[in-house]
Design a protein around this motif. Sequence first.
Motif, short mmCIF file in Angstrom:
data_model
loop_
_atom_site.label_atom_id
_atom_site.label_comp_id
_atom_site.label_asym_id
_atom_site.label_seq_id
_atom_site.Cartn_x
_atom_site.Cartn_y
_atom_site.Cartn_z
N GLN A 14 57.65 51.56 36.11
CA GLN A 14 58.62 51.31 37.17
C GLN A 14 58.64 52.40 38.23
OE1 GLN A 14 62.29 50.28 35.13
NE2 GLN A 14 61.60 48.16 34.94
N SER A 15 57.46 52.94 38.53
CA SER A 15 57.35 53.88 39.65
C SER A 15 56.71 53.14 40.82
CB SER A 15 56.51 55.10 39.25
OG SER A 15 55.21 54.71 38.87
N THR A 16 57.03 53.58 42.04
CA THR A 16 56.49 52.92 43.22
C THR A 16 55.30 53.70 43.76
OG1 THR A 16 58.10 54.05 44.61
CG2 THR A 16 58.67 51.84 43.86
N HIS A 17 54.36 52.94 44.30
CA HIS A 17 53.11 53.51 44.84
C HIS A 17 52.70 52.70 46.05
CE1 HIS A 17 52.53 55.57 40.97
NE2 HIS A 17 52.83 54.43 40.40
N SER A 18 51.68 53.20 46.75
CA SER A 18 51.05 52.38 47.78
C SER A 18 50.33 51.24 47.06
CB SER A 18 50.09 53.21 48.61
OG SER A 18 49.05 53.71 47.80
N GLY A 19 50.14 50.14 47.75
CA GLY A 19 49.56 48.96 47.14
C GLY A 19 48.21 49.17 46.50
N ASP A 20 47.42 50.09 47.04
CA ASP A 20 46.08 50.31 46.48
C ASP A 20 46.12 51.16 45.20
OD1 ASP A 20 46.78 52.65 47.79
OD2 ASP A 20 44.80 52.96 48.67
N ALA A 21 47.28 51.65 44.80
CA ALA A 21 47.41 52.45 43.58
C ALA A 21 47.97 51.64 42.41
CB ALA A 21 48.29 53.67 43.84
N VAL A 22 48.19 50.35 42.64
CA VAL A 22 48.69 49.45 41.59
C VAL A 22 47.73 48.27 41.50
CG1 VAL A 22 50.59 47.93 40.93
CG2 VAL A 22 51.08 50.14 41.95
N SER A 23 47.38 47.90 40.27
CA SER A 23 46.43 46.80 40.05
C SER A 23 47.03 45.76 39.11
CB SER A 23 45.14 47.33 39.42
OG SER A 23 44.48 48.19 40.29
N LEU A 24 46.57 44.53 39.28
CA LEU A 24 46.97 43.47 38.37
C LEU A 24 46.13 43.59 37.11
CD1 LEU A 24 48.53 40.86 37.76
CD2 LEU A 24 46.65 39.61 38.86
N PHE A 25 46.79 43.72 35.97
CA PHE A 25 46.12 43.80 34.68
C PHE A 25 46.37 42.47 33.98
CE2 PHE A 25 46.16 44.62 30.13
CZ PHE A 25 44.93 45.25 29.97
N THR A 26 45.29 41.81 33.57
CA THR A 26 45.43 40.52 32.90
C THR A 26 44.77 40.56 31.53
OG1 THR A 26 43.40 39.66 33.88
CG2 THR A 26 45.46 39.23 35.07
N ALA A 27 45.26 39.71 30.65
CA ALA A 27 44.68 39.58 29.31
C ALA A 27 44.76 38.11 28.92
CB ALA A 27 45.44 40.44 28.31
N ARG A 28 43.73 37.66 28.23
CA ARG A 28 43.77 36.29 27.69
C ARG A 28 44.80 36.21 26.58
NH1 ARG A 28 39.12 32.41 27.98
NH2 ARG A 28 37.87 33.36 29.61
N ARG A 29 45.47 35.08 26.51
CA ARG A 29 46.40 34.86 25.41
C ARG A 29 45.62 34.69 24.12
NH1 ARG A 29 51.81 33.66 26.52
NH2 ARG A 29 52.20 33.30 28.71
N ALA A 30 46.25 34.96 23.02
CA ALA A 30 45.61 34.82 21.72
C ALA A 30 45.49 33.34 21.35
CB ALA A 30 46.44 35.54 20.66
N GLY A 31 44.56 33.05 20.46
CA GLY A 31 44.43 31.71 19.88
C GLY A 31 43.95 30.66 20.84
N GLU A 32 44.39 29.44 20.58
CA GLU A 32 43.94 28.29 21.36
C GLU A 32 44.26 28.43 22.84
OE1 GLU A 32 43.31 23.70 21.47
OE2 GLU A 32 43.64 24.76 19.61
N ALA A 33 45.44 28.97 23.14
CA ALA A 33 45.82 29.14 24.55
C ALA A 33 44.78 30.00 25.28
CB ALA A 33 47.21 29.76 24.66
#
Length: 90
Positions: A13-32
């Motif tokens: 919950q700290s603020t940064h310029s937009g280029d210092a924050v990235s979207l982190f994604t992960a696949r859901r477990a199992g069939e999903a």
Amino acid sequence: MSARRTVMCLLCQSTHSGDAVSLFTARRAGEAGRNGDTVGTYVCADLGCAARARTEIPPWLRERDPAEVGEERAAELRERVETFLDAVLR
């Protein structure tokens, strides 16, 4: 994201310029996950959330003991990480 925007890391919950924050994604477990479902959150691009949670004390908390605030913020960070992991495992 654009460096001109201010963006918040949803873990520490700290603020940064937009280029210092990235979207982190992960696949859901199992069939999903096998069906391509993912979950994501915005995090510090340098993955420095743990250090920031302990050292970057918000102005409204600076009157309190810094060690105590750091530990509370670290515990809150752990909770947010666990919530993200729970979403992956659902």
